[in-house]
Design a protein around this motif. Structure first.
Motif: not given
Length: 351
Positions: A224-229, A231-242
């Motif tokens: 999740t830190s890599a996606f943020a650092a 600039d790959f925004p993950l939607p909330n449902d993407g995080l929940e699926t992960l």
């Protein structure tokens, strides 16, 4: 990446072209013949008549290898994406690999960079790979399947002919320092003629000593830190699926490795891919669990029953790989299928 017309004539590929390629795979050479029915079977699922000549061109340039080699292939659940690789001693594979890259129009700068990276890393083994999708992607390049210092790998990934340390280099160094990441387990590069070339680092998500969390918690934090650092925004449902996939992974195989693949092109991280590796000895032991997992992620029906019995041909199942990939829009070109995918990986040795 496509071979020059003089070596292997190709025509522009249409992603919507129906049916298998009319060209036939040449398995007359010794090493291509060693792939047996699997090569012909896999190539029959490829749409477009420019991919099979590309495979043949790759094989023609590798047939001069004389030492034992590993052949590895990875195919997605619906056969829409295939990756083939031959690896062997670096001293044996470098010359035919360079012939292949030159025939595909790779620039002198890219070839000089390969020599520089090889001189710095001194890898004992090297791989030559090709990758293609039914959507029109055709790529090829080299890989060093050896462990290296992650900062050295980042320097290699970020080095450009006219800008040796772009800003993305400093961003990546800051990120690995934050999580005390020290190791890269594989470094690969696309050798296509059109810049920017893409370099991929494979980072194993291993729990450092004295870290007061579980490996899955640690891996999720890094991902999740890599996606943020970068600039790959993950939607909330993407995080929940992960999160849900991490839970399912524990139920299927608790200690299955997790890797993070970071692709760098020019000044940008162009792609992030999370890889869950599930090792097994009996496909039936996992078939129900994986089909349920695939259904939950919205994947099409698996097609592995259309492959021949590869064990009878000397192939070994390496692992099943569940991946989720995200691409920057400027680098997707409409020929990749981001999101969740399941891959089945096989390998064999031949000489």
């Amino acid at each position: 990446m496509r071979p020059k017309p003089a070596s292997a004539p190709v025509t522009p590929m249409s992603a919507s072209a129906p049916g298998p390629a009319p060209a036939s795979l040449d398995v007359s050479t010794e090493w291509m013949g060693a792939m047996g029915r699997v090569a012909s079977t896999l190539s029959s699922f490829v749409n477009g008549d420019n991919i099979v000549p590309f495979i043949n061109f790759w094989g023609d340039n590798l047939q001069s290898m004389t030492t034992e080699m590993d052949f590895y292939f990875k195919v997605s659940h619906d056969f829409s994406h295939q990756i083939w690789m031959v690896s062997g001693l670096q001293t044996d594979i470098i010359a035919p690999a360079l012939d292949f890259f030159s025939g595909c129009g790779s620039t002198e700068q890219n070839i000089e960079m390969l020599h520089s990276v090889g001189a710095a890393m001194k890898p004992r083994h090297m791989g030559s790979w090709i990758s293609f999708t039914e959507y029109g992607a055709i790529e090829g390049g080299w890989t060093f399947p050896v462990k290296s210092n992650v900062k050295d790998a980042i320097m290699t990934a970020c080095t450009q002919p006219n800008n040796p340390t772009p800003n993305i280099y400093h961003s990546l160094i800051t990120w690995v320092d934050t999580f005390n990441i020290t190791q890269c387990m594989m470094l690969s590069r696309d050798m296509g003629p059109n810049p920017p070339q893409e370099t991929q680092l494979v980072i194993p998500l291993v729990l450092p000593k004295d870290t007061p969390v579980t490996i899955d918690t640690y891996a999720f934090q890094i991902i999740t830190s890599a996606f943020a650092a970068f600039d790959f925004p993950l939607p909330n449902d993407g995080l929940e699926t992960l999160k849900w996939v991490f839970t399912q992974k524990q139920q299927i195989q608790q200690r299955s490795p997790v890797n993070l693949r970071i692709s760098v092109a020019g000044e940008h991280v162009s792609k992030l891919e999370v890889s869950f590796l599930i090792r097994y000895t009996n496909a039936q032991d996992l078939s129900n669990e994986l089909q349920t997992l695939g259904d939950s992620l919205g994947l099409p029906q698996f097609r592995y029953n259309e492959l021949p019995d590869l064990r009878e041909l000397g192939y070994q199942r390496n692992f099943i790989e569940l991946t989720v990939s995200h691409l920057k829009s400027d680098f997707s070109y409409g020929v990749y299928n981001p999101g969740w995918n399941l891959f089945w990986a096989w390998s064999t040795k031949f000489s």
